[in-house]
Design a protein around this motif. Structure first.
Motif, PDB file in Angstrom:
ATOM      1  N   LEU A  27      39.653 -16.840 -29.161  1.00  0.00           N
ATOM      2  CA  LEU A  27      40.488 -15.742 -29.656  1.00  0.00           C
ATOM      3  C   LEU A  27      39.658 -14.809 -30.539  1.00  0.00           C
ATOM      4  O   LEU A  27      38.538 -15.143 -30.944  1.00  0.00           O
ATOM      5  N   ASP A  28      40.216 -13.657 -30.847  1.00  0.00           N
ATOM      6  CA  ASP A  28      39.606 -12.825 -31.867  1.00  0.00           C
ATOM      7  C   ASP A  28      39.610 -13.609 -33.180  1.00  0.00           C
ATOM      8  O   ASP A  28      40.534 -14.389 -33.449  1.00  0.00           O
ATOM      9  N   VAL A  29      38.592 -13.436 -33.997  1.00  0.00           N
ATOM     10  CA  VAL A  29      38.460 -14.196 -35.237  1.00  0.00           C
ATOM     11  C   VAL A  29      38.689 -13.280 -36.438  1.00  0.00           C
ATOM     12  O   VAL A  29      38.034 -12.231 -36.552  1.00  0.00           O
ATOM     13  N   VAL A  30      39.613 -13.683 -37.298  1.00  0.00           N
ATOM     14  CA  VAL A  30      39.952 -12.888 -38.477  1.00  0.00           C
ATOM     15  C   VAL A  30      39.617 -13.685 -39.739  1.00  0.00           C
ATOM     16  O   VAL A  30      40.364 -14.583 -40.144  1.00  0.00           O
ATOM     17  N   PRO A  31      38.475 -13.424 -40.380  1.00  0.00           N
ATOM     18  CA  PRO A  31      38.155 -14.081 -41.648  1.00  0.00           C
ATOM     19  C   PRO A  31      38.954 -13.426 -42.785  1.00  0.00           C
ATOM     20  O   PRO A  31      38.971 -12.201 -42.897  1.00  0.00           O
ATOM     21  N   PHE A  32      39.605 -14.226 -43.616  1.00  0.00           N
ATOM     22  CA  PHE A  32      40.382 -13.631 -44.708  1.00  0.00           C
ATOM     23  C   PHE A  32      40.424 -14.550 -45.916  1.00  0.00           C
ATOM     24  O   PHE A  32      40.177 -15.760 -45.819  1.00  0.00           O
ATOM     25  N   PHE A  33      40.730 -13.934 -47.054  1.00  0.00           N
ATOM     26  CA  PHE A  33      40.876 -14.646 -48.333  1.00  0.00           C
ATOM     27  C   PHE A  33      42.148 -14.122 -48.989  1.00  0.00           C
ATOM     28  O   PHE A  33      42.478 -12.941 -48.849  1.00  0.00           O
ATOM     29  N   ILE A  34      42.859 -14.985 -49.708  1.00  0.00           N
ATOM     30  CA  ILE A  34      44.077 -14.583 -50.403  1.00  0.00           C
ATOM     31  C   ILE A  34      43.873 -14.751 -51.909  1.00  0.00           C
ATOM     32  O   ILE A  34      43.584 -15.856 -52.377  1.00  0.00           O
ATOM     33  N   ARG A  66      27.226  -8.801 -39.062  1.00  0.00           N
ATOM     34  CA  ARG A  66      27.477  -9.408 -37.750  1.00  0.00           C
ATOM     35  C   ARG A  66      28.583  -8.689 -36.991  1.00  0.00           C
ATOM     36  O   ARG A  66      29.068  -9.172 -35.963  1.00  0.00           O
ATOM     37  N   GLY A  67      29.027  -7.559 -37.519  1.00  0.00           N
ATOM     38  CA  GLY A  67      30.043  -6.779 -36.839  1.00  0.00           C
ATOM     39  C   GLY A  67      31.465  -7.169 -37.185  1.00  0.00           C
ATOM     40  O   GLY A  67      32.420  -6.612 -36.631  1.00  0.00           O
ATOM     41  N   SER A  68      31.621  -8.128 -38.109  1.00  0.00           N
ATOM     42  CA  SER A  68      32.947  -8.554 -38.531  1.00  0.00           C
ATOM     43  C   SER A  68      33.146  -8.125 -39.981  1.00  0.00           C
ATOM     44  O   SER A  68      32.407  -7.279 -40.495  1.00  0.00           O
ATOM     45  N   ARG A  69      34.104  -8.713 -40.656  1.00  0.00           N
ATOM     46  CA  ARG A  69      34.309  -8.424 -42.077  1.00  0.00           C
ATOM     47  C   ARG A  69      35.305  -9.415 -42.648  1.00  0.00           C
ATOM     48  O   ARG A  69      35.941 -10.188 -41.927  1.00  0.00           O
ATOM     49  N   VAL A 169      25.581 -21.536 -37.980  1.00  0.00           N
ATOM     50  CA  VAL A 169      26.472 -20.376 -38.018  1.00  0.00           C
ATOM     51  C   VAL A 169      26.758 -19.950 -36.576  1.00  0.00           C
ATOM     52  O   VAL A 169      25.827 -19.682 -35.809  1.00  0.00           O
ATOM     53  N   PRO A 170      28.033 -19.887 -36.188  1.00  0.00           N
ATOM     54  CA  PRO A 170      28.348 -19.499 -34.808  1.00  0.00           C
ATOM     55  C   PRO A 170      28.231 -17.987 -34.608  1.00  0.00           C
ATOM     56  O   PRO A 170      28.100 -17.230 -35.567  1.00  0.00           O
ATOM     57  N   LYS A 171      28.287 -17.568 -33.354  1.00  0.00           N
ATOM     58  CA  LYS A 171      28.266 -16.131 -33.040  1.00  0.00           C
ATOM     59  C   LYS A 171      29.675 -15.593 -33.247  1.00  0.00           C
ATOM     60  O   LYS A 171      30.595 -15.900 -32.480  1.00  0.00           O
ATOM     61  N   ILE A 172      29.860 -14.807 -34.276  1.00  0.00           N
ATOM     62  CA  ILE A 172      31.184 -14.346 -34.685  1.00  0.00           C
ATOM     63  C   ILE A 172      31.537 -13.057 -33.947  1.00  0.00           C
ATOM     64  O   ILE A 172      30.763 -12.095 -33.977  1.00  0.00           O
ATOM     65  N   PRO A 173      32.708 -13.021 -33.300  1.00  0.00           N
ATOM     66  CA  PRO A 173      33.096 -11.795 -32.585  1.00  0.00           C
ATOM     67  C   PRO A 173      33.392 -10.659 -33.565  1.00  0.00           C
ATOM     68  O   PRO A 173      33.708 -10.897 -34.730  1.00  0.00           O
ATOM     69  N   PRO A 174      33.296  -9.429 -33.119  1.00  0.00           N
ATOM     70  CA  PRO A 174      33.514  -8.270 -34.006  1.00  0.00           C
ATOM     71  C   PRO A 174      34.962  -8.155 -34.458  1.00  0.00           C
ATOM     72  O   PRO A 174      35.889  -8.621 -33.795  1.00  0.00           O
TER      73      PRO A 174
END
Length: 552
Positions: A27-34, A66-69, A169-174
């Protein structure tokens, strides 16, 4: 549809199993913090929160390369996640992965989140990763007993076998979503952070680990009790230990990465052993995590099987003077001011100030000091902080004998390893910067002429001692012994009726029936202070990797 990686303490890309799982989902990967309002100004000091934000910015920067955030949300986690599980959110999470947390608040929160995810048809996984052991799985094993010594934690670890190797570290999708940036500390606190020696983030964590391990001899010969409480000569603000503890606490550094880096340094060479070694410090960390997870009320006086019942005092003025570094004891005051200014304190310094606040001098409840540490330390860690305060207050089954009390005016033979030039005190207590070194730890003994010459009149420019150490020590020893005797002996039944120290160091407890130590002397007779004799140096000097919160 996307897989969310909920960053909490795992503020890194290396050895991040939730991230690995999310990427593997396809799936698309969404890194987040609360940013959870539970951890507000009353609980977290500005320096620790600043370290957190620096770590988040470092993580965000690495993801962007890596194109993500990293997306940063604010609010109650359950409320934020309900929105993210819905279809109207900027991202719709159909799966969520996070690193397990064994603290009581986190456990309750995560159980609610798991229930919400199940109800909403969202795949949710929490994964062990903040410790070497899977804490919950270890506690759930048949026959598990809470470890209270190095031998017992080593037995548990040996039964598990080799720790898994760190994940790459895996290849993280954008990911291209605007907004939800990491805030600046000025948006959350009115005061400016004053700690500058520990920049937060994975980048600094790995660099610091590399610097440590580049000196193989240092790693091989490391013995925690032999490091200095007053920093490095000429640079008292620089720790004499590795300074990795804040990075372990926030998960900027994987504990497995640290373990195997140390292992590569010592493999095939002569090296120090647990409990004093670097590996030993990490094992103590595991011990306290297991205790925190397995022992009900681990953070309390009552209902805590790891805590002797002692009738501590409650004097807000004494606690305030201790916290502000205005006790009139320069060594104690310098350490407490260092804590407030930098968020750091050497483990032997933590020993000294904790003993001073509790059984040694001020007779205040260990939980009060624990709360101050929890607010101000960069490396404040729930399990480690509680475990160390129980240890140092003399109330735990793994404590050194209660009658081993540190002298708050350490001399050249003190096990506190305090410099005798006074540069540490002069740096953090500038009122005494012109006081001759021979009076620096006891400035009230300086003749008035010397005080005037130094520009520091005791009682005017710097406080007089708030208690007389010798008198307070004797009174507190009597009160502590009386509290134990009232329970039927030196060691209550919950300690298994042991007459010996079950910890990594041996002591001779007395059951009140004339037990003796070496040379035929009564083992409970306080002939010398721990801080005054190299002969008793072994007592109370072991701490975990930061211990007090993992300080290495």
């Amino acid at each position: 549809m996307a897989a969310g990686v909920w960053f909490r303490k795992c503020l890194r890309l290396h050895d991040n199993e939730p991230l690995v799982k999310a990427v593997a989902s396809g799936l698309d990967v969404v890194p987040f913090f609360i940013l959870d309002p539970h951890f507000d100004k009353s609980r977290v000091g500005v320096n620790r929160f600043s370290f957190l934000l620096q770590s988040l910015k470092d993580l965000d920067g690495q993801l962007r390369r890596r194109g993500s955030r990293l997306l940063v949300f604010r609010g109650q986690p359950e409320q934020v996640l309900v929105e993210l599980f819905g279809e109207k959110a900027p991202v719709h999470l159909s799966a969520i992965f996070w690193e397990a947390d064994t603290e009581p608040y986190a456990r309750a929160r995560d159980e609610r989140v798991l229930a919400m995810a199940k109800e909403g048809g969202v795949h949710a996984e929490k994964l062990s990763g903040h410790t070497l052991l899977d804490i919950d799985a270890t506690v759930a094993k048949p026959g598990f007993k809470p470890p209270i010594s190095m031998k017992s934690i080593q037995t548990i670890v040996n039964a598990v076998g080799p720790f898994r190797q760190p994940f790459d570290v895996p290849k993280i999708p954008p990911l291209r979503i605007e907004g939800h940036n990491v805030p600046d500390i000025s948006e959350l606190y009115d005061e400016e952070p004053s700690s500058h020696g520990f920049p937060g983030g994975e980048t600094e964590a790995l660099a610091r680990l590399q610097r440590t391990c580049s000196d193989v001899q240092y790693v091989c010969c490391f013995e925690k009790p032999k490091t200095a409480s007053t920093g490095r000569p000429g640079c008292p603000w620089e720790p004499s230990t590795t300074g990795l503890s804040p990075y372990l606490k926030f998960g900027c550094l994987s504990v497995r990465t640290a373990w195997y880096a140390i292992d590569r340094c010592i493999r095939g060479k002569s090296h120090s052993q647990p409990p004093q070694s670097l590996h030993g410090q990490l094992l103590f960390r595991e011990m306290f995590y297991l205790l925190g997870a397995a022992v009900p009320n681990f953070d309390r006086n009552e209902g805590n099987s790891m805590c002797k019942t002692i009738p501590w005092g409650c004097d807000e003025s004494l606690l305030a003077a201790w916290e502000a570094g205005k006790t009139g004891y320069p060594f104690i005051d310098a350490l407490m001011r260092q804590l407030k200014q930098t968020g750091f304190m050497h483990h032997l310094g933590r020993h000294a100030v904790a003993c001073f606040l509790t059984r040694g001098d001020l007779w205040q409840n260990w939980t009060a000091g624990r709360d101050v540490f929890d607010r101000l330390l960069l490396d404040a860690d729930w399990a480690v902080n509680n475990g160390n305060w129980l240890w140092l207050a003399g109330v735990a089954p793994f404590s050194a004998p209660y009658f081993r009390i540190y002298d708050p005016c350490p001399g050249p033979k003190s096990s506190l390893n305090a410099d005798q030039t006074g540069e540490f005190v002069k740096h953090y207590v500038p009122e005494l910067r012109n006081m001759p070194a021979k009076y620096l730890y006891k400035p009230w003994t300086a003749p008035v002429a010397e005080q005037k010459k130094a520009g520091c009149i005791i009682g005017e420019d710097y406080p007089k001692p708030i208690v007389d150490h010798q008198r307070a020590r004797e009174e507190n020893l009597a009160k502590f012994k009386a509290a134990l005797d009232a329970k039927g002996g030196e060691l209550p039944a919950k300690f298994g009726g042991a007459k010996g120290d079950p910890g990594p160091m041996r002591s001779s407890y007395t059951s009140g029936k004339g037990a003796t130590g070496k040379g035929g002397k009564r083992a409970d007779t306080p002939q010398t202070e721990d801080g005054d004799s190299r002969k008793v140096r072994r007592w109370g000097t072991l701490d975990i990797f930061g211990l007090q919160a993992c300080e290495v």
